[in-house]
Each structure stands twice: as structure tokens, then as C-alpha cells.
Design an enzyme around this catalytic site. Structure first.
Site, PDB file in Angstrom:
ATOM      1  N   GLU A 214       0.886  -1.168   0.000  1.00  0.00           N
ATOM      2  CA  GLU A 214       0.000   0.000   0.000  1.00  0.00           C
ATOM      3  C   GLU A 214       0.925   1.220   0.000  1.00  0.00           C
ATOM      4  OE1 GLU A 214      -3.610   0.239   0.641  1.00  0.00           O
ATOM      5  OE2 GLU A 214      -3.831  -1.887   0.157  1.00  0.00           O
ATOM      6  N   CYS A 252      -1.836   9.116   2.540  1.00  0.00           N
ATOM      7  CA  CYS A 252      -1.687   8.582   1.188  1.00  0.00           C
ATOM      8  C   CYS A 252      -2.871   8.935   0.306  1.00  0.00           C
ATOM      9  CB  CYS A 252      -1.508   7.066   1.232  1.00  0.00           C
ATOM     10  SG  CYS A 252      -2.758   6.221   2.195  1.00  0.00           S
TER      11      CYS A 252
END
Lengths: 494, 493
Positions: A214, A252
Site C-alpha cells: 500500500e 496517502c
């Protein structure tokens, strides 16, 4: 708390042995761990919120909204769904497979490693952990040393709520990370930068360990010229909270930059300035509604992004920084040079470039000529543009008229594509990320496809052909000798 | 010195073509699937010929294992394509009023498929079907160890497909290295663990997702069955699952057998009889058993039997014809467990039978070894069946048969642990080459005002009841009827 290589090896061996006993596969064990995680969140909520305040200057309500609350939601969902997730699923077979049955049975992978990032130290550690234990694995969690108070809480307090034979939290920096990566794991789940992601994947290649990465990227928000003033206000609020209000942009899936039509940009900037004050107060530092930059290194990185005179010139709001406090006020830039660092690297901070375009449709080309991001946010009611965004761009996820929210949807996969990573989790996807879906086929002795065995005859070839075509009439005809074959090749076999 | 000087430019053109959006269209995908189907129909004779040439595979075996299965898969892909391509709605809780979400599959881009030599058409085209169905551009690199097949794919296949989007590139390790240095959006690899590691390491540079379909030692556990019909069928299925499948050179072929001591000799006798019935008195002559692919593998297999203790354990067969690369069906009983034949993947027509005191001991035996791609268990004992599922781990488990799981479109085909990761077949192939994009549509009309600062205790309460989907609680808080819980820290708000 540093680990010696021997101690680590020994602990992992014991964990594998414990896993081998089958304890973690039982539904009751998994339920107990989910319950333990829930109790940790409820009983230690104050400590968790304090640690986040200490490490990142996160306001308690922001911390609850982004980490504690989301985890509780996930735990409820996992607890309610566990039995269903654990059950085998029937795999339908064609009629021809008489008296055969098949199913797909999920099983844990074994001993897994979770490495999390510093910006959402609880969320990014425990969301994957929930998936891992729900799937019946034993787990080692390595939280980031860059959020030390959070890491410490996870390292010292969390274990008291869980089965220490099966779940360990190992604290430390890069050296500890390296040591861990040299071990053999059945799965590695990593959240962080692409640079470290590569190190993780290389280490995994040695043992052929499956990984989920991720990673990050530059998440764009394109803002169409909205006509209704209500829509504009809501859009601006959502943009601001998804940039400055989400760990001060250190996320993110935070908005990295905005794309807007030239003619609409001043309207947008004015609304943003207005709402920044309304949301974060006249003095955001004092109101504590914006998080701090995690450490000096990142503070300096962000400071340096603004040193380029062309970039500095483009600042239209904010810009002031307090190094002692690691605080950067909400900053907006208008059309910094596209080749500057601020437009090439992931910003990860409360600095928002706005890039103007001739037409909003140009954003499709702008976005698709750059690396695929983890999320694209498109504020528009234009159905055509929406359709183009779906089919002509690629990203982990695509959200219309809001931002960040996709993170809390249990039924949506959360993960990247291209440079923002691979693999996905959240909801059942978390369970799947840490499972092997085993195919189980059961055959009867009564039904035999005799035409799959030698010795070979033309008749058997015909039967194979009609069978693969699921041509039941054809099978009948061949069996009755009523179907002629055109095959001439068969001469060669015999 | 470039081996393939135009490679980078060719790939760049392929990417450009992909970016034009052509391959995303349903009509393009259908045309490629149909093209693959025509290739199999029109070139069937040639395909069978080259399989005979490279591997000595009988036409029927080639049809059963590669051509027939591919046709089955193509039929399914054509029929299911629209369904696979459609977005799937994602349910949202009530609180998400006027919000909708769906998961939309999209292609990854330019993908690389590297296939193995033993089923050169099957292992090349099954993944390729998934890749084109999912809308990708693809480069296929078939194995040079089955050269006639690779050549047919390279020369003929292209004429049936869109050359701008699909290329077949032939070559050996050097060409593969060069390919691995390029940027791919996905790499699908079938082969050995050794090369699998090389592939995964190369993929790191561009953070490319990979699927690795590797091998392992697939055991077959044979319980003492009482009915003679059952025993006969068992033996037939075992024999075809070893010797009848590319002479045992298959990732899902039976590698070795586990059986109770007392049952072993009966099993061996029945096997000897059935081998003759199935393959004839002279298998080499009847062409019903494939050849060993090349000298290197032939010698490897020959060497497995040089160990004296291993040689002694041979109870049937053992003869080898180096010139013709033929090894007859061979059975061994209880070779030493530390011999190479019991530690490496055999990949040939040599079948060790290991005897155990009790058949249940097979569970421990297998668990102390790497996870295999497939586990075969011949038993009607329900308890043993349950234990096999829950106490062992493998890519798949098949009860009372072998190999067939390969043909089931609804079952995922792939390994776990050292036998690999990722899966395909049926819709799983489509998924292996897709990105499942989450798409959310929000309204401007419904706003969760309590997610924005400035912060109040009231907003915290609302967040809490919302995350719990506590609609009553939500109402009470909104009406000011719910007292806030402990929350001492909120002095700081």
C-alpha cells in the site's frame, strides 16, 4: 527494545509451532482476538488519542474520526461477518460433472508480517491486523518508529489484550525492519513509501512470499466550475478537510493538488481562504485543528519545496512555518512550475498547489500522463466528464464530489495500481488478503469419464470434444454411434 | 549488445496502442477470443503435430489436456465477458444516503506472460485468454524447451490476433532477462521456483504485481478401499494422473503416493495390471506415454535412480531409452526419504510409494514438507477427508480423482507457500489481469457536517454513533437527548 537475531528466530519458531497446533484456526480464537482489539480501543481510547496528539499533534476528534472510530466500525463488521467469511463457498460445476462437487475453502496463510506507516499508526497497524486474525493467522506487527508514542502504546499495551503466543508487536527502526525482512513469512503486508516497498518486495522474493504494498502517489482533485453556490461550498469544505484536515495532508489518500479551469480558479481560491478560517480558526496553530509535521526531516523537506523562487512566488495564501513546533499553516499555491519538486514528488503536507487548465476536460490527459495515483477526486456534476474519468483514467479508487471517505467503506477494496501499489484490503478484502482460497473437489467413484484414459480411440476423441463443449446432445449421439467425425488426422496415431 | 534491438520500441508502440483505448472495447476483446478459437480450430492438426514433436504427446492426450481445455475456456470467456466487464454495485449502509458505490474492473495495461514447456499451448493461452478478456495488451514468451510449439505460436498465432496488441516473443534465458528488464503492468509466470525468484526480483524495480504458478511434490494419499470397483477406478485415476499426463512432467501430476503398509502390495499389483491395460505391452510403441522433454531432464531422472538404495526399491519398470528420451512407467516402494527422489520434484514417470503404519500418518508426513500445488486423497472416510481439508495446506485438494480440478472453471488454480501465489482459470484469469477500481458517487445534498472542524463534543458524539450505525443514537444526539459518555479529555476541546 532491540531484538537479537537469535531471540527473534526463536520467537518466530515458537509462533509457527503455536500456529501448527491449530489454535488460531478456531472461530472462537479469532472472535476472542477481535474482541480483545475492541476492548483495547475502548479501554485505552484516552491513551491512544494522547499518543496521537503527542506524535502528530492530531486533535482528539480528528484522531477519533480517522483512526479509533474507523477501527471500531471495522471490528463490528468483522465480528458480524466472521462466520460467513470462514465458510466454504460452493463452486458450481456443469451438469456433466455428475456426482461431483466443488467448493472454495479459505484457510490462513500462517505467520504474517505487517509493517505500518507513521501517519495513521493505529489505523494502518490494526486494519490489516484485524484481517490477519480474522483469517486465523499468527502475526508480527512492526509499527513505525517515527510515531514513537503510538508505537510504544502498541508495543506495550496492545499485547495485554491479545494472545501473545500468536500476536507480537516488535518495535524498532530500519535495522529491526531489515532483520524482520530476512525471516521467512507466509505474507508481508506493507504500508509506506515506494522506496521501502521495493526493499520489502526484494526480501520477499527470496522466500517467494506474497506481498501487499500500500504505497502513495499524488492524488489529484479536479474541480469543475459548479454553478450552485451550495455545491461550491460543500465541495470546498470537502477539499479542505481532505487536505489540511487529514493529518495536515500527510496521508496517502489526501488531496495532493487541485486541477481547475482558469476561469474558475479565483472563485475557488477565495472560497478556500474563507473556509480555511471558518474551519481551522483565525489561528490554526492555537486551535489545534491541524496536525503537526511528523518530524524535522519532513518539515525541512516541505520547507525546501517552497524555496524555489518561482514556487514561492506562486503562494497565494499561508506559507508561514514554525520549525520549533513543526507547524506549517494551510498554504495554497497557484500554478507553480510543473517541473518543480512540488509537482513531481508526493507532497505529504499542508501545501496545496492549484493548477489551472484551459478546459476542465484537459484534466483527463493531465492525470493520465502521470503515474497512477491511489485516489482521484472529481468534483463535477457533468455526467460526460464523470464517464470519461471512469474509463479514461486509472487509479486505486475514484470518488465523485468528495474525498477520503472511500477509506471507511467496508464493501470497497482499498489499494493501489501501478506505482501506488498492489493488493487490497478493508472489509472482506482484508480477510482475503491474509487467506489462501483452497479449491476442494470431490469426485464419485460411480461416474467415470472413461474416455480420458488410454488406450486411445477415435471414439474417445469425439467424446472428449463434445464433453468440453458441454454438448450433451452431442455426447448422446456419439454414445449411440450416430455422430460421424470429420477427423482425418487420427490415422497418424495408430 | 542487445539481443532484441527493437524490443523497447516495440513495447513502446504497444503501450501507445493500449493507451488509444482500443483494447478496452468489448468488441476488441471478443474478436481476440474468437481469433484464439479459430487458431485452435484451424491449426489443430499443426498443434498436435508439434506437441508430438516436442514431447511425444499422443494427439488424444494433447486434445484432452490442452486443446479441449482451451476451447472450453474460450467458450466460457466469450459467454461471460459482458458479465465480467460490468461494474458490481457495492452495498453501502443506510447512513450513506444519496451515495452509491461500485467496483469497476479495468485492464492493467501491458502484461508479460511466461509459460512452461510441458503444456506449451495450455500454459500460454489460458493466461492469454484472461489477459485479453480483461482488455490488456500482452507479450507472450513461450518456453524454448518446446521449440516447435514456440515456433508455431510465434508464426501462426499472430495472424489470428491483433498484432499491435499481442506479440509472441521467442527466446531463451537471455531474451527472458531482457524482457524482465522492461516495465510491465503485470507478469504472469509458470515454471520453476528458481526462475520464479528471478522473475519476482526483476518485478521489484517497477513494483510490478506478479502471479507465480510454480511446482512442488503433489502427494496422493491412498486409503484402503473395500469395494473392488472403487479400487479399480482409483488405480486408473492414479495411473493417468502420473504416467498419462505428459509422462508425469506436470505441476499437478502425482509426484508420490502414501499408503498403509498392509495395503501396499495390493495397490502395486493392481497398478502393474492397469499400466499394461492402459498403455499396452509396449508403451513406447503405443505412443501413449509422452517423452522426456530433453537430455538434461532425462539425465536428471536417470540420476534419481542411480543411488543404490533407490535402485533397490524399484518394483516395476525402470528401463530407459536415452536415444528416444523414453522412460517406461516405473514404481518404487519405500525409497529412502532423504534421497533426491523424495526431496526434489520428480517431474517424470517415476512413482515412489511410501508406506505408513496408519493412513492418518500421512497428514503429519505432508505437513512437515513444503505446501504442494495439489493434494489428492483417495478415501471414503469422512473424518479423514475433513482432517485433510483442515489440517493440511495446498493449492487444491481433490478427493478420489486427480488433475481434473484443472478443468473446473469455477475453481481458482494456483499455489500457496512454495508452490506459488496468485490464481487463474475462469473468472480468476480475468481478475488476475484486472484492477478492481473502487468508484464512489457522493451527493452535495447530504453532508456529514460533523466530520469538519471546528470541533465540539457534539460532533464527537455524532461520529461515534455514526460509525456504530446506531441510527437511534444518531437521532437522540441530534435531538440533544443523549448524554455524552465519560470523555474526560474533552476539556481540551
Amino acid at each position: 527494545m532491540e531484538y537479537s537475531v537469535e531471540a527473534l528466530g526463536r520467537d518466530l519458531k515458537n509462533m509457527r509451532k503455536y500456529y501448527g497446533s491449530g489454535k488460531t484456526k478456531g472461530a472462537s480464537w479469532r472472535e476472542s482476538q477481535l474482541k480483545g482489539l475492541h476492548n483495547f480501543l475502548v479501554e485505552k481510547e484516552e491513551e491512544i488519542l494522547s499518543a496521537l496528539k503527542q506524535d502528530l499533534g492530531k486533535h482528539y476528534v480528528e484522531a477519533f474520526r480517522d483512526e479509533v472510530g474507523t477501527l471500531m466500525k471495522t471490528l463490528n463488521f468483522a465480528t458480524n461477518s466472521l462466520k460467513k467469511w470462514m465458510a466454504g463457498k460452493e463452486a458450481k460445476l456443469p451438469q456433466i460433472a455428475l456426482l461431483s462437487s466443488a467448493e472454495i475453502v479459505p484457510e490462513p496463510l500462517g505467520l504474517v508480517l505487517i509493517i505500518s506507516s507513521w501517519n495513521f499508526p493505529f489505523g494502518l497497524s490494526l486494519e490489516p491486523l484485524i484481517g490477519a486474525v480474522a483469517a486465523g493467522n499468527t502475526v508480527v506487527l512492526k509499527p513505525s518508529e517515527m510515531s514513537p508514542a503510538s508505537s510504544s502504546l502498541l508495543g506495550t499495551v496492545l499485547p495485554t489484550y491479545l494472545d501473545n503466543n500468536a500476536i507480537k508487536v516488535i518495535q524498532g527502526g530500519p535495522e529491526v525492519g531489515e532483520q524482520l525482512l530476512q525471516q521467512r513469512w507466509d505474507k508481508i503486508f506493507f504500508t509506506g513509501s515506494a522506496k521501502v516497498g521495493r526493499i520489502v518486495m526484494s526480501a520477499a522474493a527470496v522466500h517467494l512470499t506474497p506481498v501487499t504494498l500500500e504505497l502513495g502517489g499524488k492524488c489529484p482533485a479536479l474541480v469543475d466550475s459548479l454553478s450552485a453556490s451550495w455545491d461550491r461550498e460543500v465541495a470546498v469544505k470537502r477539499i479542505l478537510v481532505a487536505k489540511f484536515g487529514a493529518c495536515a495532508g500527510q496521508a496517502c489518500i489526501a488531496i495532493d493538488y487541485v486541477l481547475v479551469e482558469k476561469s474558475f480558479s479565483s472563485t475557488l481560491v477565495t472560497l478556500m481562504k474563507d473556509w480555511i478560517k471558518k474551519m481551522f480558526g483565525e489561528n490554526p496553530k492555537a486551535s489545534n485543528t491541524i496536525a503537526r509535521i511528523v518530524n524535522k526531516k519532513h518539515f525541512m523537506r516541505l520547507k525546501n519545496i517552497l524555496t524555489d523562487p518561482k514556487v514561492k512566488e506562486s503562494v497565494v495564501f499561508g506559507g508561514s512555518m514554525d520549525q520549533n513546533d513543526l507547524f506549517i499553516e494551510p498554504t495554497i499555491l497557484l500554478d507553480p512550475p510543473l517541473d518543480s519538486a512540488i509537482m513531481a514528488e508526493e507532497i505529504f503536507g499542508p501545501v496545496l498547489p492549484i493548477i489551472t487548465l484551459e478546459k476542465i476536460e484537459d484534466s483527463v490527459e493531465f492525470i493520465s500522463s502521470r503515474p497512477k495515483p491511489l485516489a482521484i477526486y472529481a468534483f463535477t456534476k457533468n455526467k460526460t466528464l464523470q464517464g470519461r474519468m471512469v474509463s479514461e483514467t486509472s487509479s486505486g479508487s475514484l470518488v465523485f464530489n468528495d474525498a477520503i471517505l472511500q477509506y471507511i467503506v467496508d464493501t470497497l477494496p482499498f489499494g493501489g495500481v501501478g506505482e501506488c501499489g498492489f493488493g487490497k484490503y478493508h472489509g472482506k478484502f482484508s480477510f482475503d488478503a491474509f487467506s489462501h482460497h483452497k479449491a476442494v473437489a470431490r469426485r464419485s467413484y460411480l461416474t467415470d469419464f472413461w474416455f480420458r484414459f488410454p488406450p486411445w480411440t477415435l471414439n474417445k476423441l469425439q467424446l472428449l470434444e463434445v464433453s468440453y463443449n458441454l454438448d450433451y446432445l452431442g455426447i448422446l449421439l456419439v454414445l449411440l454411434g450416430l455422430k460421424r467425425s470429420k477427423r482425418s488426422i487420427f490415422q497418424a496415431c495408430n | 549488445m542487445e539481443i532484441m534491438p527493437t524490443l523497447e520500441r516495440d513495447l513502446s508502440n504497444m503501450r501507445e496502442y493500449y493507451e488509444s483505448g482500443k483494447t478496452k472495447e468489448a468488441s476488441w476483446r471478443e474478436s481476440q477470443i474468437k481469433g484464439l478459437h479459430r487458431f485452435l480450430m484451424e491449426k489443430q492438426e499443426d498443434i498436435m503435430k508439434v506437441l508430438m514433436q516436442d514431447l511425444g504427446k499422443h494427439q488424444l492426450e494433447a486434445f484432452r489436456d490442452e486443446i479441449g481445455t482451451l476451447m472450453k475456456t474460450l467458450n466460457l470467456a466469450l459467454k461471460s465477458l459482458k458479465n465480467w466487464m460490468a461494474g458490481k454495485k457495492a452495498e453501502l449502509p443506510q447512513i450513506a444516503l444519496l451515495t452509491s458505490a461500485e467496483i469497476v474492473p479495468e485492464p492493467l495495461g501491458l502484461v508479460l506472460i511466461i509459460s512452461s514447456w510441458n503444456f506449451p499451448f495450455g500454459l500460454s493461452l489460458e493466461p492469454l485468454i484472461g489477459a485479453v478478456a480483461a482488455g490488456n495488451a500482452a507479450v507472450l514468451k513461450p518456453s524454448e524447451l518446446s521449440p516447435a510449439c514456440a515456433s508455431l505460436l510465434a508464426s501462426s498465432l499472430a495472424t489470428y490476433l491483433d498484432k499491435k496488441a499481442i506479440k509472441v516473443i521467442q527466446g531463451g534465458p537471455q531474451e527472458t532477462q531482457q524482457l524482465l528488464q522492461q516495465r510491465w503492468d503485470k507478469i504472469f509466470f509458470t515454471g520453476s521456483a528458481r526462475v520464479g525468484r528471478i522473475v519476482m526480483s526483476a518485478a521489484v524495480e517497477n513494483l510490478t504485481p506478479v502471479t507465480l504458478e510454480l511446482g512442488g511434490k503433489c502427494p496422493a494419499v491412498v486409503d484402503s478401499l473395500s469395494s473392488s470397483w472403487d479400487v479399480e477406478v482409483t488405480v486408473k485415476r492414479i495411473i493417468v494422473g502420473k504416467y498419462g499426463t505428459c509422462a508425469g512432467q506436470a505441476c499437478i501430476a502425482i509426484d508420490y503416493i502414501l499408503v498403509e503398509k498392509g495395503y501396499c502390495s495390493k495397490l502395486v499389483e493392481l497398478m502393474k495390471v492397469r499400466i499394461k491395460k492402459m498403455f499396452g505391452e509396449n508403451p513406447q510403441h503405443s505412443k501413449t506415454i509422452a517423452r522426456i522433454v530433453n537430455e538434461h531432464h532425462f539425465s536428471r531422472l536417470k540420476n534419481l535412480l542411480t543411488d543404490k538404495n533407490v535402485k533397490e526399491s524399484v518394483v516395476y519398470g525402470g528401463s530407459m531409452d536415452e536415444e528416444n528420451l523414453f522412460i517406461e512407467p516405473t514404481i518404487l516402494v519405500d525409497p529412502p526419504l532423504e534421497a533426491a527422489i523424495m526431496s526434489e520434484e520428480i517431474f517424470g514417470p517415476l512413482l515412489p510409494i511410501i508406506t505408513l503404519e496408519k493412513i492418518e500418518d500421512s497428514i503429519k508426513f505432508m505437513n512437515s514438507r513444503p505446501k504442494p500445488l495439489a493434494l489428492y486423497v483417495f478415501t471414503k472416510n469422512q473424518t479423514l477427508q475433513r482432517r485433510m481439508i483442515s489440517e493440511t495446506s495446498s493449492g487444491s485438494v481433490t478427493f478420489n480423482d486427480t488433475i481434473l480440478q484443472y478443468a473446473a472453471d469455477t475453481l481458482p488454480f494456483g499455489g500457496v507457500g512454495e508452490s506459488g501465489f496468485g490464481r487463474y482459470h475462469g473468472k480468476f484469469s480475468f481478475d488476475a489481469f484486472s484492477h478492481q477500481k473502487a468508484v464512489v458517487r457522493r451527493s452535495f445534498l447530504t453532508d456529514f457536517w460533523y466530520r469538519y472542524p471546528p470541533w465540539t463534543l457534539n460532533k464527537l458524539q455524532l461520529l461515534e454513533v455514526s460509525y456504530n450505525y446506531d441510527y437511534l443514537g444518531l437521532l437522540l444526539v441530534l435531538l440533544g437527548l443523549k448524554r455524552p459518555s465519560k470523555r474526560l479529555i474533552l476539556d481540551h476541546i
